[in-house]
Scaffold this motif. Structure first.
Motif, short mmCIF file in Angstrom:
data_model
loop_
_atom_site.label_atom_id
_atom_site.label_comp_id
_atom_site.label_asym_id
_atom_site.label_seq_id
_atom_site.Cartn_x
_atom_site.Cartn_y
_atom_site.Cartn_z
N TYR A 37 39.05 40.22 9.09
CA TYR A 37 40.13 40.70 8.18
C TYR A 37 40.13 42.22 8.13
CZ TYR A 37 40.76 36.04 5.98
OH TYR A 37 41.01 34.73 5.72
N LYS A 38 38.92 42.78 7.95
CA LYS A 38 38.80 44.23 7.83
C LYS A 38 39.28 44.91 9.10
CE LYS A 38 34.85 45.97 8.72
NZ LYS A 38 33.38 46.12 8.71
N GLU A 39 38.82 44.41 10.27
CA GLU A 39 39.17 45.07 11.53
C GLU A 39 40.66 44.94 11.84
OE1 GLU A 39 36.41 43.62 14.50
OE2 GLU A 39 34.69 44.59 13.53
N GLU A 40 41.28 43.83 11.41
CA GLU A 40 42.70 43.63 11.74
C GLU A 40 43.64 44.24 10.71
OE1 GLU A 40 43.30 39.42 12.57
OE2 GLU A 40 41.58 39.58 13.94
N GLY A 81 24.58 48.80 19.73
CA GLY A 81 24.73 48.85 18.27
C GLY A 81 24.40 47.51 17.64
N SER A 82 24.19 47.53 16.33
CA SER A 82 23.82 46.29 15.64
C SER A 82 24.93 45.25 15.71
CB SER A 82 23.51 46.58 14.18
OG SER A 82 22.59 47.62 14.09
N THR A 83 26.17 45.72 15.68
CA THR A 83 27.29 44.78 15.79
C THR A 83 27.82 44.75 17.22
OG1 THR A 83 27.94 45.04 13.49
CG2 THR A 83 29.63 44.22 14.99
N ARG A 84 28.07 45.93 17.80
CA ARG A 84 28.68 45.94 19.13
C ARG A 84 27.94 46.85 20.09
NH1 ARG A 84 33.71 45.22 16.46
NH2 ARG A 84 34.52 43.15 16.99
N SER A 138 27.74 49.65 11.31
CA SER A 138 27.75 48.39 10.57
C SER A 138 26.53 48.25 9.67
CB SER A 138 27.83 47.21 11.54
OG SER A 138 26.77 47.26 12.47
N THR A 139 25.38 48.83 10.07
CA THR A 139 24.18 48.67 9.24
C THR A 139 23.63 50.00 8.72
OG1 THR A 139 22.67 48.73 11.13
CG2 THR A 139 23.49 46.57 10.47
N ASN A 140 24.29 51.09 9.10
CA ASN A 140 23.88 52.36 8.48
C ASN A 140 24.97 53.41 8.54
OD1 ASN A 140 23.80 53.12 11.12
ND2 ASN A 140 21.66 53.74 11.13
N1 LIG Z 1 39.18 48.54 14.29
C1 LIG Z 1 38.29 48.48 13.27
N2 LIG Z 1 38.72 48.53 11.99
C2 LIG Z 1 37.83 48.47 10.98
N3 LIG Z 1 36.50 48.36 11.12
C3 LIG Z 1 36.03 48.31 12.37
C4 LIG Z 1 36.89 48.36 13.51
N4 LIG Z 1 36.12 48.29 14.62
C5 LIG Z 1 34.84 48.18 14.19
N5 LIG Z 1 34.79 48.19 12.86
C6 LIG Z 1 33.60 48.05 12.00
O1 LIG Z 1 32.68 49.07 12.34
C7 LIG Z 1 31.34 48.58 12.20
C8 LIG Z 1 30.67 48.70 13.55
O2 LIG Z 1 30.64 50.04 13.92
P1 LIG Z 1 29.77 50.50 15.17
O3 LIG Z 1 30.18 49.73 16.36
O4 LIG Z 1 29.82 51.96 15.20
O5 LIG Z 1 28.36 50.00 14.62
P2 LIG Z 1 27.06 49.61 15.42
O6 LIG Z 1 26.69 50.78 16.25
O7 LIG Z 1 27.25 48.29 16.10
O8 LIG Z 1 26.07 49.39 14.21
P3 LIG Z 1 24.85 50.31 13.75
O9 LIG Z 1 25.25 51.73 14.00
O10 LIG Z 1 24.70 49.97 12.31
O11 LIG Z 1 23.71 49.88 14.60
C9 LIG Z 1 31.45 47.13 11.81
O12 LIG Z 1 31.33 47.03 10.39
C10 LIG Z 1 32.85 46.77 12.27
O13 LIG Z 1 33.42 45.69 11.55
#
Ligand SMILES: Nc1ncnc2c1ncn2[C@@H]1O[C@H](COP(=O)(O)OP(=O)(O)OP(=O)(O)O)[C@@H](O)[C@H]1O
Ligand SMILES: [Mg+2]
Length: 356
Positions: A229-232, A27-30, A176-178
């Motif tokens: 902040y958002k995740e916690e 993923g873009s973030t994780r 995170s990006t879509n």
């Molecule tokens: N426990 C949480 N509480 C709130 N938001 C969270 C939590 N865990 C992850 N996120 C948010 O979810 C988003 C990432 O989601 P996900 O891992 O599904 O995306 P991605 O697959 O990495 O990105 P994309 O789909 O855009 O390529 C980020 O904005 C992250 O901050």
């Protein structure tokens, strides 16, 4: 990891000749990887980022990834994916480096059947780059397959097995990006939809701005802090205002409280997501596939992706989408929506490994 001789006497030991099933979501973030190790489910979750430095003694390039790279090299760390895809050759090369380093560090077996959860996006060049990264990687010698991320993410939301593959239902992936949505009919995609306008990263930007406003311009937080902040703290169930401290440039520190600066942007996110889903995705689905649309809305809608982790967001989404559609819909999530795509991909990989 090598089997010990004792395994030969243990009737339950797995046959070490069989490839290991592995589920991967880049993923873009994780990035999340799931596999069984010694009979236990192992989930690897890391930031999709990379930093390099030159070894001070040998001068050779060293690669760092994930949280360590983000912490130690905040200025140069690169998140190389957008909507889960490497958009150009340079980013494809970075993605390959990142993935290779991750596989090496986490000791993912090369003799494996790997299922990748990939985005449903109309970006041919990006998808080709991703394919190159996947096929160039050392894992997946027994099999490599890919399935849509929103389908994989729905699998653990819909049951303990692969029930989602046999259903007609709607899935929504909050990344995170879509924001992606798709109806599935026994695994076939109907009316796939995605938008970069309603995203977790945009929420982070708005939180950073709102915190600046809430503190009369005294506090500027970076996007990583906003995301943390958002995740916690974000919650529709039990949000509490919280305090943080910044160091002042001239010395001393300043304590501040975050209140509406966090939940207002999250609240807007849900409204905007409901609007996109109801008025763009579902209206298109209704136009192109009337019967499956009716069928799917009578069943639970699966909500996946990291943003679906916010406590109470599924209930909130359900209420607001029902109001927008003037009919009752229900929404379900996996226990860990952020891990769900890798978990679903792993279950598919197990099934594929059985057929090899
Ligand atoms: N426990 C949480 N509480 C709130 N938001 C969270 C939590 N865990 C992850 N996120 C948010 O979810 C988003 C990432 O989601 P996900 O891992 O599904 O995306 P991605 O697959 O990495 O990105 P994309 O789909 O855009 O390529 C980020 O904005 C992250 O901050
Ligand atoms: Mg994603």
């Amino acid at each position: 990891m090598s089997d010990t001789d004792d395994d030969a006497f243990d009737g339950s030991a797995e046959n070490s000749d069989e490839p290991t099933p592995v589920g991967v979501k880049l993923g873009s973030t994780r990035t999340v990887i799931q596999l069984l190790r010694d009979g236990e489910l192992d989930t690897i979750r890391t930031l999709t980022c990379l930093a390099t430095y030159d070894d001070p003694i040998t001068g050779t390039e060293r690669v760092l990834y994930g949280e360590q790279a983000a912490q130690e090299y905040p200025d140069t760390v690169e998140f190389m994916l957008r909507s889960g895809l490497p958009e150009d050759d340079a980013r494809a090369e970075l993605a390959a480096k990142f993935f290779t380093e991750l596989i090496r560090a986490q000791n993912i077996p090369e003799d494996s059947a790997v299922v990748y959860a990939i985005p449903t996006i109309d970006n041919e060049a990006g998808l080709e780059n991703l394919t190159e990264v996947i096929e160039g990687s050392p894992i997946g010698q027994a099999a490599i397959r890919s399935f849509p991320e929103s389908l994989c993410g729905s699998i653990p939301a819909m049951g303990d097995g692969l029930e989602a593959i046999d259903e007609v239902f709607v899935s929504i992936n909050m990344g995170s990006t879509n924001l992606e949505a798709c109806a599935y009919r026994h695994g076939e995609q109907l009316a796939p939809f995605s938008t970069g306008a309603v995203t977790g990263s945009e929420v982070d930007r708005r939180i950073a701005n709102a915190v600046e406003e809430e503190t009369q311009g005294r506090v500027n937080i970076d996007l990583t802090t906003a995301r943390e902040y958002k995740e916690e703290h974000a919650s529709f169930v039990d949000f509490e205002p919280f305090t943080d401290v910044i160091q002042q440039p001239g010395g001393g520190s300043h304590e501040f409280t975050v209140n509406r600066g966090l939940m207002d942007p999250v609240d807007e996110y849900v409204d905007e997501a409901v609007d996109e889903i109801a008025n763009n995705f579902l209206s298109e689905l209704a136009n192109t596939h009337m019967k499956p649309y009716q069928l799917a809305l009578g069943k639970p809608i699966a909500l996946t992706g990291g943003m679906a982790c916010i406590p109470g967001i599924a209930e909130e989404f359900e209420v607001r989408l029902s109001a927008e559609l003037s009919r009752d819909v229900t929404v379900v999530t996996a226990d860990r929506p952020d891990l769900a795509a890798a978990e679903g991909a792993h279950r598919i990989a197990e099934r594929i490994a059985e057929t090899l």
